[in-house]
Write an enzyme that holds these catalytic residues in place. Sequence first.
Site, PDB file in Angstrom:
ATOM      1  N   ASN A  44       0.849  -1.190   0.000  1.00 45.69           N
ATOM      2  CA  ASN A  44       0.000   0.000   0.000  1.00 45.69           C
ATOM      3  C   ASN A  44       0.887   1.244   0.000  1.00 45.69           C
ATOM      4  O   ASN A  44       1.925   1.289   0.663  1.00 45.69           O
ATOM      5  CB  ASN A  44      -0.994   0.004   1.160  1.00 45.69           C
ATOM      6  CG  ASN A  44      -0.366  -0.192   2.524  1.00 45.69           C
ATOM      7  OD1 ASN A  44       0.621  -0.910   2.663  1.00 45.69           O
ATOM      8  ND2 ASN A  44      -0.926   0.437   3.535  1.00 45.69           N
ATOM      9  N   GLU A  46       0.222   5.157   0.640  1.00 44.29           N
ATOM     10  CA  GLU A  46      -0.763   6.149   1.053  1.00 44.29           C
ATOM     11  C   GLU A  46      -0.345   7.544   0.593  1.00 44.29           C
ATOM     12  O   GLU A  46       0.800   7.770   0.198  1.00 44.29           O
ATOM     13  CB  GLU A  46      -0.941   6.095   2.576  1.00 44.29           C
ATOM     14  CG  GLU A  46      -1.522   4.761   3.008  1.00 44.29           C
ATOM     15  CD  GLU A  46      -1.757   4.631   4.498  1.00 44.29           C
ATOM     16  OE1 GLU A  46      -2.379   3.642   4.895  1.00 44.29           O
ATOM     17  OE2 GLU A  46      -1.312   5.520   5.258  1.00 44.29           O
ATOM     18  N   CYS A  55      -3.997   0.737  -2.838  1.00 48.72           N
ATOM     19  CA  CYS A  55      -3.862  -0.482  -2.036  1.00 48.72           C
ATOM     20  C   CYS A  55      -2.792  -1.403  -2.638  1.00 48.72           C
ATOM     21  O   CYS A  55      -2.480  -1.333  -3.832  1.00 48.72           O
ATOM     22  CB  CYS A  55      -5.173  -1.259  -2.004  1.00 48.72           C
ATOM     23  SG  CYS A  55      -6.585  -0.353  -1.364  1.00 48.72           S
ATOM     24  N   GLU A  57      -2.952  -4.525  -3.369  1.00 53.96           N
ATOM     25  CA  GLU A  57      -3.450  -5.405  -4.433  1.00 53.96           C
ATOM     26  C   GLU A  57      -3.385  -4.705  -5.782  1.00 53.96           C
ATOM     27  O   GLU A  57      -2.967  -5.268  -6.789  1.00 53.96           O
ATOM     28  CB  GLU A  57      -4.914  -5.823  -4.169  1.00 53.96           C
ATOM     29  CG  GLU A  57      -5.134  -6.567  -2.884  1.00 53.96           C
ATOM     30  CD  GLU A  57      -5.502  -5.648  -1.725  1.00 53.96           C
ATOM     31  OE1 GLU A  57      -4.810  -4.624  -1.505  1.00 53.96           O
ATOM     32  OE2 GLU A  57      -6.472  -5.962  -1.024  1.00 53.96           O
ATOM     33  N   CYS A  90     -10.439  -4.594  -0.671  1.00 51.68           N
ATOM     34  CA  CYS A  90     -11.560  -3.646  -0.658  1.00 51.68           C
ATOM     35  C   CYS A  90     -12.328  -3.774  -1.984  1.00 51.68           C
ATOM     36  O   CYS A  90     -11.874  -4.433  -2.920  1.00 51.68           O
ATOM     37  CB  CYS A  90     -11.047  -2.223  -0.455  1.00 51.68           C
ATOM     38  SG  CYS A  90     -10.243  -1.494  -1.905  1.00 51.68           S
ATOM     39  N   CYS A  93     -10.405  -2.765  -5.160  1.00 50.75           N
ATOM     40  CA  CYS A  93      -9.417  -3.760  -5.584  1.00 50.75           C
ATOM     41  C   CYS A  93     -10.091  -4.988  -6.184  1.00 50.75           C
ATOM     42  O   CYS A  93      -9.585  -5.564  -7.144  1.00 50.75           O
ATOM     43  CB  CYS A  93      -8.534  -4.166  -4.403  1.00 50.75           C
ATOM     44  SG  CYS A  93      -7.359  -2.872  -3.941  1.00 50.75           S
TER      45      CYS A  93
HETATM   46 ZN    ZN Z   1      -8.069  -2.064  -1.969  1.00 50.77          ZN
END
Ligand code: ZN
Length: 137
Positions: A44, A46, A55, A57, A90, A93
């Site tokens: 990830n 940010e 993210c 993924e 999420c 993703c």
């Molecule tokens: Zn995600």
Amino acid sequence: MSEKKEQLHTQACKARNHAYSPYSHHKIGAAVLLDNGYVYSGCNVENASYGGTICAERVAVVKAVSETQAPVKIEEICVVSDARDPWPPCGFCRQVIAEFAHPDVKVHVGNLEGIKKTYKLKELLPDAFGPAFLKKY
Ligand code: ZN
């Protein structure tokens, strides 16, 4: 754990170490295995804007797309956090994974101890929107 799953878990854990997560303080790693045998990993990343955050993924999938010559077909994916109950991808993703994966693709979720649960993508994103819908319009 099968050798493939173990390799994905190891790669996801390694990628997790590179996470840039000064806001959530949650380090996440992911690794995707393609049908050509290549593995791409991501963490990830940010952003102070929050909306610019990506993210692990999606980082792994984007790396696969940008670095692979052939069309990307995901065979398996593994996501690792340090949560006791591992976090699944999420919604954003899940949609990105679905673009490059068959609905039966395995999505492994785990923590630093190992893989704790395996889903099929279609369980996480039933009736996924995909390119076929655009052709039917
Ligand atoms: Zn995600």
